[in-house]
Every structure is written in C-alpha cells, then in structure tokens.
Design a protein around this motif. Sequence first.
Motif, mmCIF file in Angstrom:
data_model
loop_
_atom_site.group_PDB
_atom_site.id
_atom_site.type_symbol
_atom_site.label_atom_id
_atom_site.label_comp_id
_atom_site.label_asym_id
_atom_site.label_seq_id
_atom_site.Cartn_x
_atom_site.Cartn_y
_atom_site.Cartn_z
ATOM 1 N N LYS A 183 0.817 -1.219 0.000
ATOM 2 C CA LYS A 183 0.000 0.000 0.000
ATOM 3 C C LYS A 183 0.852 1.270 0.000
ATOM 4 C CE LYS A 183 -3.977 -2.112 2.284
ATOM 5 N NZ LYS A 183 -4.913 -2.036 3.443
ATOM 6 N N ARG A 184 2.156 1.101 -0.093
ATOM 7 C CA ARG A 184 3.091 2.229 -0.170
ATOM 8 C C ARG A 184 2.949 3.170 1.031
ATOM 9 N NH1 ARG A 184 5.433 3.023 -5.040
ATOM 10 N NH2 ARG A 184 5.610 5.255 -4.676
ATOM 11 N N SER A 185 2.776 2.601 2.200
ATOM 12 C CA SER A 185 2.619 3.420 3.406
ATOM 13 C C SER A 185 3.801 3.296 4.356
ATOM 14 C CB SER A 185 1.338 3.015 4.145
ATOM 15 O OG SER A 185 1.405 1.653 4.552
ATOM 16 N N LEU A 186 4.779 2.431 4.039
ATOM 17 C CA LEU A 186 5.918 2.210 4.927
ATOM 18 C C LEU A 186 7.206 2.803 4.361
ATOM 19 C CD1 LEU A 186 5.198 -1.490 5.978
ATOM 20 C CD2 LEU A 186 4.846 0.556 7.356
ATOM 21 N N VAL A 187 7.715 2.212 3.279
ATOM 22 C CA VAL A 187 9.021 2.661 2.773
ATOM 23 C C VAL A 187 9.079 2.868 1.268
ATOM 24 C CG1 VAL A 187 10.265 1.519 4.655
ATOM 25 C CG2 VAL A 187 9.893 0.285 2.507
ATOM 26 N N ARG A 188 8.132 2.374 0.512
ATOM 27 C CA ARG A 188 8.290 2.398 -0.942
ATOM 28 C C ARG A 188 8.442 3.803 -1.516
ATOM 29 N NH1 ARG A 188 5.223 -2.492 -4.191
ATOM 30 N NH2 ARG A 188 5.714 -4.148 -2.710
ATOM 31 N N ARG A 189 7.748 4.754 -0.936
ATOM 32 C CA ARG A 189 7.832 6.107 -1.465
ATOM 33 C C ARG A 189 9.196 6.754 -1.181
ATOM 34 N NH1 ARG A 189 1.890 8.707 0.098
ATOM 35 N NH2 ARG A 189 0.641 7.275 -1.197
ATOM 36 N N ALA A 190 9.905 6.225 -0.212
ATOM 37 C CA ALA A 190 11.174 6.844 0.184
ATOM 38 C C ALA A 190 12.366 5.919 -0.004
ATOM 39 C CB ALA A 190 11.090 7.278 1.653
ATOM 40 N N THR A 191 12.190 4.813 -0.740
ATOM 41 C CA THR A 191 13.249 3.803 -0.807
ATOM 42 C C THR A 191 14.552 4.357 -1.361
ATOM 43 O OG1 THR A 191 11.543 2.117 -1.151
ATOM 44 C CG2 THR A 191 13.818 1.474 -1.565
ATOM 45 N N ARG A 192 14.483 5.092 -2.443
ATOM 46 C CA ARG A 192 15.718 5.630 -3.021
ATOM 47 C C ARG A 192 16.392 6.615 -2.068
ATOM 48 N NH1 ARG A 192 12.924 3.927 -7.197
ATOM 49 N NH2 ARG A 192 14.058 3.077 -9.001
ATOM 50 N N ARG A 193 15.611 7.436 -1.413
ATOM 51 C CA ARG A 193 16.198 8.374 -0.459
ATOM 52 C C ARG A 193 16.822 7.643 0.728
ATOM 53 N NH1 ARG A 193 11.253 12.123 0.655
ATOM 54 N NH2 ARG A 193 10.142 10.383 -0.297
ATOM 55 N N LEU A 194 16.201 6.537 1.127
ATOM 56 C CA LEU A 194 16.785 5.737 2.203
ATOM 57 C C LEU A 194 18.137 5.159 1.780
ATOM 58 C CD1 LEU A 194 13.563 3.881 3.407
ATOM 59 C CD2 LEU A 194 14.958 5.425 4.799
ATOM 60 N N ILE A 195 18.209 4.688 0.538
ATOM 61 C CA ILE A 195 19.473 4.147 0.023
ATOM 62 C C ILE A 195 20.535 5.242 -0.030
ATOM 63 C CG2 ILE A 195 20.615 3.242 -2.052
ATOM 64 C CD1 ILE A 195 18.023 1.613 -2.564
ATOM 65 N N PHE A 196 20.161 6.408 -0.576
ATOM 66 C CA PHE A 196 21.123 7.508 -0.659
ATOM 67 C C PHE A 196 21.605 7.901 0.735
ATOM 68 C CE2 PHE A 196 18.705 8.859 -4.714
ATOM 69 C CZ PHE A 196 19.512 8.046 -5.489
#
Length: 214
Positions: A183-196
């Motif tokens: 449901k994109r409510s945990l990490v999917r929207r921010a995954t790339r930023r989390l990696i960076f």
Amino acid sequence: MRRTKRESERTRQGILRAARKVFARQGVIRTTLGEIAAAAGVTRGAIYWHFADKNELFFAMREQVAVPMIDQIDLALRRADRSDPVAGVERFLLGILEALESDASVRQTFQIMGFKCEYVGEFERELALQRLRCSELISKLTQAYGRAQRAGSLRAGLSPPMAAVETCSFLMGLTRLWLLDAKRSLVRRATRRLIFAHVAGHRRGGRERNPRNL
C-alpha cells in the motif's frame, strides 16, 4: 534434435514460471507437484523429467533469480570508480530496488523466500545456503569498503567489515519492508532516499542521516 531441445527448455521454463506463481499464492509447503503441473499445463511426469522432486524445483526457481543477482553485485562493485568505491555499493543497492520494481519473477521469488516458505525438513538446508550467500555478500562489500578506506572516501572511524555488515543488514531489512509495503505506506515512497542516506552515512564527510529529510 535441436527443436526437441528447444521445446524441452520451453517446457522447463514454463514449469518454473508456474511453480513461482503457485508458491507465491499458497506457499511452498502446501503446494503439490500436481498443482504445479496443472498450472503449467503439463503432466507430473513432465515435471519429474526435469526435476527430481519439489525441493529441486524450488532450488532451480530460486537460482534462476539468485545467480543474476550475484553477477549484478560483482558488476556494480567492479564498475565503481577507483576514487569512489562507495558509488559501487550505491549502484548495487539501487539495482536490487530496480529489479524488485520492474521484474515480477524477482519480486515473486523474494516474496516466496521471505514469506511463503517454511525452512524445515527437506527445505532446512536452504537456510545454510542463505547464510552462505549473506557471508559472500558481506565479503564483497568488505572488499569494496576496504578500497574506499584506502581511497580516503570511507567515513573516519568506520571499519570496512562493520560497514559491510551494516549494508547487508540494511538491504535485508529494506527488502523485507518493501515487499510488505504493497500500500506504499511504509518505505516504498522513500526507498531511493533511504538508500542515498545509508550510503551517504558511510562516506567521509557525508551528511549525517536525518529521518526528517526522508
């Protein structure tokens, strides 16, 4: 003869695709070879022609995704600029994310391995292989961070082995959360930023990670 070999390989690939779909839907333990045969449109005999049992079929399905991923690790780390080996780690993590986003077979296999398989009985040996793969990944990451340390680009006070374990743990946790986050409510929207942010936290002089910036 060549046509027969091609047809045989098509049948084998069809069985693997069907197994992946059925495993993802109802779990590995609860799935029978008869159900996989029905999903693939073949007989149980056709499955036994290619695979000795369900365990071998499961292993082949997993390796179909695992081997290219291992190659991707080597390629990403090898292509990193010598002056910035940490960039190879970032490229590798982004590659895993892109595979999850774009390749249904990768996504389904990760879901099966993480949520649809009980590692008991005949599947218990799979845990040993997973531990081996984690050890291999940590070793490769340690080498990459070692090169970064020698190049002066690794954060001061951070040892390559510790950085490698951190990245392996980060990847495993992030992947599991990503798969859970339909449901994109945990990490999917921010995954790339989390990696960076994770990679930046390993660089010398990199900005400190601030959750509010994610």
